[in-house]
Each structure stands twice: as structure tokens, then as C-alpha cells.
Design an enzyme around this catalytic site. Sequence first.
Site, PDB file in Angstrom:
ATOM      1  N   CYS A  37       0.849  -1.190   0.000  1.00 13.08           N
ATOM      2  CA  CYS A  37       0.000   0.000   0.000  1.00 13.08           C
ATOM      3  C   CYS A  37       0.882   1.235   0.000  1.00 13.08           C
ATOM      4  O   CYS A  37       1.876   1.293   0.739  1.00 13.08           O
ATOM      5  CB  CYS A  37      -0.888  -0.021   1.247  1.00 13.08           C
ATOM      6  SG  CYS A  37      -1.976   1.396   1.393  1.00 13.08           S
ATOM      7  N   LEU A  38       0.531   2.225  -0.815  1.00 15.19           N
ATOM      8  CA  LEU A  38       1.326   3.450  -0.881  1.00 15.19           C
ATOM      9  C   LEU A  38       1.343   4.190   0.450  1.00 15.19           C
ATOM     10  O   LEU A  38       2.296   4.904   0.755  1.00 15.19           O
ATOM     11  CB  LEU A  38       0.794   4.368  -1.994  1.00 15.19           C
ATOM     12  CG  LEU A  38       0.887   3.809  -3.412  1.00 15.19           C
ATOM     13  CD1 LEU A  38       0.240   4.759  -4.408  1.00 15.19           C
ATOM     14  CD2 LEU A  38       2.322   3.510  -3.799  1.00 15.19           C
ATOM     15  N   GLU A  81      -8.666  -0.989  -2.793  1.00 16.48           N
ATOM     16  CA  GLU A  81      -8.994   0.441  -2.829  1.00 16.48           C
ATOM     17  C   GLU A  81     -10.363   0.712  -2.199  1.00 16.48           C
ATOM     18  O   GLU A  81     -10.540   1.709  -1.502  1.00 16.48           O
ATOM     19  CB  GLU A  81      -8.940   0.978  -4.265  1.00 16.48           C
ATOM     20  CG  GLU A  81      -7.575   0.884  -4.915  1.00 16.48           C
ATOM     21  CD  GLU A  81      -6.426   1.428  -4.083  1.00 16.48           C
ATOM     22  OE1 GLU A  81      -6.618   2.426  -3.349  1.00 16.48           O
ATOM     23  OE2 GLU A  81      -5.323   0.844  -4.159  1.00 16.48           O
TER      24      GLU A  81
END
Length: 185
Positions: free
Chosen positions: A97-98, A140
Amino acid sequence: MIYPIVAYGDPVLRKEAQDIEKDSIDVKQLSQDMFETMHEANGVGLAAPQIGKSIRLFVVEVELEEEDQEPFHFKRVFVNAEIIEEDGEDWPFEEGCLSIPNIREEVMRPEKLKIRYFDENWKEYEEEYDGMIARVIQHEYDHIDGILFTDYLSGLKKRLLKGKLANISKGKVDVDYRMKFPLKK
């Protein structure tokens, strides 16, 4: 415009995001900015809470190259999405995950989903996806519900990652994209 990505520990990542009223914001511009931000960070998906906005918007862009098939390019904007159904066998895949850089862990997710959403032009869709596309959408979608991939890990795994996650919150992490850290002094 490239936004800084909000790091683990920021309360916006734990909030259930609000629906977007039509014409209340420029969804086309914001989604374009989100794609630009995602590309800058080498991601395949980005949800609005990850740029500090608690609204039900996420973008996905995946390039799939499977054996014996033509490469497949998938790019979508999801506004006010609602997963109607998840189906099929749960299957493992190592997710990252960013907002949680440099941590990747195996997560189990159902292989198929049915989702209803609007695109950036407020056209409504109801579609079914499976495999990797479904997984990215599920990841997301979780963000707009205040859920992170680390929530799926066992208690032991969470305890083992506690120090790394605390360091991410404090900005003690090496990343090559702009981030906003909730506890950085």
C-alpha cells in the site's frame, strides 16, 4: 497536481468516507490528479483518503500480462462505489500500500466481485470482476471504508509489524514519493 500520500497512522485512513454529491467537486480533475499522484508513486490504485480527502472516490490502473493472452490495460475511476457481492474462493496474494510503504504481506480475498459505481462523467455501471482486477478494486474499496490491508493480518503478524508501522507514522521510512506523516516532528 501531485498530492502527498497520507501515511499510516493518519486518522483520515480510518474514517468511512462520505458519498460525493454530483457537481459538488470537480471529479474529473481530482481523478486526473489522483492518477498522476499514483503514477508518481508507482502504484496501481489510489483512494481519496490516501490524499487526505474523506470521499468515496478511488482510481485503478493495471497492466496485466498473463501467459497465452494479450496484454490487458484496465483504467477506471470509481465514484460512490458499492460492492454488491463477493464470491468465489479466497486466494492469497502479497499486497502492499502506498500509505504503508516497504511492507508487503499475504492477504486472502474472494476471487470475484460485483460492484456498482459512477465514473468521472457520472455514468453509472454495474460490473463483475475477478482475479487481480478484483483484488485491486477490493483493496482500494477498503480504503473508502476505513480499512487497511494490515487489518487482515493475524495478531502475531500485526505485533511483528508494530515497530515498522510506528516508524512509518513518524516519517522514519525511505520512500521516493511525497508523503504526509501524521507524527513527524
